[in-house]
Design a protein around this motif. Structure first.
Motif, PDB file in Angstrom:
ATOM      1  N   SER A   1       3.260   5.298   6.735  1.00 19.74           N
ATOM      2  CA  SER A   1       2.005   4.846   6.137  1.00 19.74           C
ATOM      3  C   SER A   1       1.401   5.987   5.332  1.00 19.74           C
ATOM      4  CB  SER A   1       1.014   4.357   7.201  1.00 19.74           C
ATOM      5  OG  SER A   1       0.600   5.425   8.015  1.00 19.74           O
TER       6      SER A   1
ATOM      7  N   LEU B   1      -4.515   2.532  -2.656  1.00 17.61           N
ATOM      8  CA  LEU B   1      -4.252   2.913  -1.268  1.00 17.61           C
ATOM      9  C   LEU B   1      -5.482   2.718  -0.393  1.00 17.61           C
ATOM     10  CD1 LEU B   1      -2.339   6.263  -1.883  1.00 17.61           C
ATOM     11  CD2 LEU B   1      -1.364   4.015  -1.372  1.00 17.61           C
ATOM     12  N   PRO B   2      -5.258   2.531   0.907  1.00 23.63           N
ATOM     13  CA  PRO B   2      -6.408   2.433   1.811  1.00 23.63           C
ATOM     14  C   PRO B   2      -7.068   3.801   1.962  1.00 23.63           C
ATOM     15  CG  PRO B   2      -4.359   2.384   3.061  1.00 23.63           C
ATOM     16  CD  PRO B   2      -3.982   2.360   1.606  1.00 23.63           C
ATOM     17  N   PRO B   3      -8.374   3.818   2.236  1.00 21.61           N
ATOM     18  CA  PRO B   3      -9.049   5.099   2.459  1.00 21.61           C
ATOM     19  C   PRO B   3      -8.630   5.687   3.798  1.00 21.61           C
ATOM     20  CG  PRO B   3     -10.555   3.300   2.850  1.00 21.61           C
ATOM     21  CD  PRO B   3      -9.284   2.689   2.328  1.00 21.61           C
ATOM     22  N   GLY B   4      -8.750   6.986   3.914  1.00 21.52           N
ATOM     23  CA  GLY B   4      -8.413   7.666   5.157  1.00 21.52           C
ATOM     24  C   GLY B   4      -9.469   7.451   6.221  1.00 21.52           C
TER      25      GLY B   4
ATOM     26  N   ALA C   1       0.822  -1.203   0.000  1.00 23.32           N
ATOM     27  CA  ALA C   1       0.000   0.000   0.000  1.00 23.32           C
ATOM     28  C   ALA C   1       0.857   1.254   0.000  1.00 23.32           C
ATOM     29  CB  ALA C   1      -0.931  -0.010   1.209  1.00 23.32           C
ATOM     30  N   TRP C   2       2.080   1.157  -0.474  1.00 22.41           N
ATOM     31  CA  TRP C   2       2.978   2.307  -0.493  1.00 22.41           C
ATOM     32  C   TRP C   2       3.238   2.712  -1.932  1.00 22.41           C
ATOM     33  CZ3 TRP C   2       4.373   5.358   3.338  1.00 22.41           C
ATOM     34  CH2 TRP C   2       5.363   6.296   3.097  1.00 22.41           C
TER      35      TRP C   2
ATOM     36  N   HIS D   1      -2.467   7.140   3.237  1.00 18.96           N
ATOM     37  CA  HIS D   1      -3.850   6.837   2.865  1.00 18.96           C
ATOM     38  C   HIS D   1      -4.387   7.968   1.999  1.00 18.96           C
ATOM     39  CE1 HIS D   1      -4.393   9.086   6.706  1.00 18.96           C
ATOM     40  NE2 HIS D   1      -5.348   9.674   6.015  1.00 18.96           N
ATOM     41  N   ALA D   2      -5.443   7.639   1.278  1.00 18.92           N
ATOM     42  CA  ALA D   2      -6.106   8.620   0.416  1.00 18.92           C
ATOM     43  C   ALA D   2      -7.200   9.304   1.221  1.00 18.92           C
ATOM     44  CB  ALA D   2      -6.696   7.930  -0.800  1.00 18.92           C
ATOM     45  N   CYS D   3      -7.223  10.610   1.190  1.00 17.56           N
ATOM     46  CA  CYS D   3      -8.277  11.389   1.853  1.00 17.56           C
ATOM     47  C   CYS D   3      -9.195  11.934   0.764  1.00 17.56           C
ATOM     48  CB  CYS D   3      -7.687  12.565   2.629  1.00 17.56           C
ATOM     49  SG  CYS D   3      -6.617  12.084   3.976  1.00 17.56           S
TER      50      CYS D   3
ATOM     51  N   CYS E   1       0.266  13.465  10.470  1.00 16.33           N
ATOM     52  CA  CYS E   1       0.474  13.757   9.050  1.00 16.33           C
ATOM     53  C   CYS E   1       1.748  14.593   8.909  1.00 16.33           C
ATOM     54  CB  CYS E   1      -0.727  14.503   8.469  1.00 16.33           C
ATOM     55  SG  CYS E   1      -0.554  14.809   6.700  1.00 16.33           S
TER      56      CYS E   1
ATOM     57  N   LEU F   1      -3.320  12.916  -0.696  1.00 16.51           N
ATOM     58  CA  LEU F   1      -2.613  11.759  -0.163  1.00 16.51           C
ATOM     59  C   LEU F   1      -1.973  12.224   1.130  1.00 16.51           C
ATOM     60  CD1 LEU F   1      -0.777  10.445  -3.349  1.00 16.51           C
ATOM     61  CD2 LEU F   1      -2.972   9.718  -2.423  1.00 16.51           C
TER      62      LEU F   1
END
Length: 144
Positions: free
Chosen positions: A53, A100-103, A21-22, A55-57, A78, A69
Motif C-alpha cells: 500500500s 493517493l489516499p492521505p497518510g 490507489a497504486w 499513501h501521501a504524507c 514503511c 510518498l
C-alpha cells in the motif's frame, strides 16, 4: 542512479481494489529525479517490491513543508519513501498525490522531539535507512 520499475509486479502482489490507489511505473518515472529512502539491508527498489500500500504524507512543521510518498509492507511498516528534489517534476507529483489516499494523522503532525524519539526507536530496533537520488524508468513489458 537510474532504476526500472515493472508494472507486472502490480497484478501479482496487490488485491484488485488496491490497484486504483497504486502509482504506475509510468507515473513514478514522470516524477523525474526523486530522493529515495530505503532499508539498508535491501536495494533501492527493494521497498517497491515489498510494498502493498502507499499513501501521501503531507505536513508543515518548524522546518517547513514535509511531503513524501510512503510505501508500506503487509505489516504496515514503511519500507520505501520518496521525496521531491529541486529537479523533480512538481506537476507530476501533484497529479500523483491527488490520486493517493492521505497518510495517517500522525504523519501530518509531529514535533521535532517526536521525530527524534521515532528516529532513536528506529535505530534501537535495527531499522537503518539509506538514501539516494534516483530517477525511475518504466520497464518495457516486452523484455524478460
Amino acid at each position: 542512479m537510474s532504476r526500472a520499475l515493472s508494472a507486472r509486479r502490480l497484478s501479482s502482489f496487490l488485491p484488485h481494489h488496491a490497484l486504483q490507489a497504486w502509482p504506475t511505473p509510468a507515473q513514478l518515472a514522470a516524477l523525474g529525479t526523486v530522493l529515495c529512502l530505503y532499508h539498508a539491508d535491501s536495494s533501492e527498489l527493494g521497498g517497491w517490491r515489498q510494498a502493498v500500500s502507499v499513501h501521501a504524507c503531507q505536513g508543515v512543521d518548524s522546518e517547513g513543508v514535509r511531503e513524501s510518498l510512503c510505501f508500506l509492507d503487509g505489516r504496515g511498516r514503511c519500507v520505501w519513501r520518496l521525496y521531491l528534489l529541486p529537479d523533480s517534476d512538481f506537476l507530476a507529483w501533484d497529479r500523483l498525490v491527488a490520486s493517493l489516499p492521505p497518510g495517517p494523522e500522525h504523519d501530518a503532525e509531529g514535533s521535532v522531539g517526536e521525530r527524534l524519539w521515532r528516529r532513536l526507536a528506529g535505530h534501537l530496533g535495527g531499522q537503518r535507512w539509506r538514501l539516494c537520488a534516483l530517477r525511475l524508468h518504466a520497464a518495457d513489458e516486452g523484455r524478460t
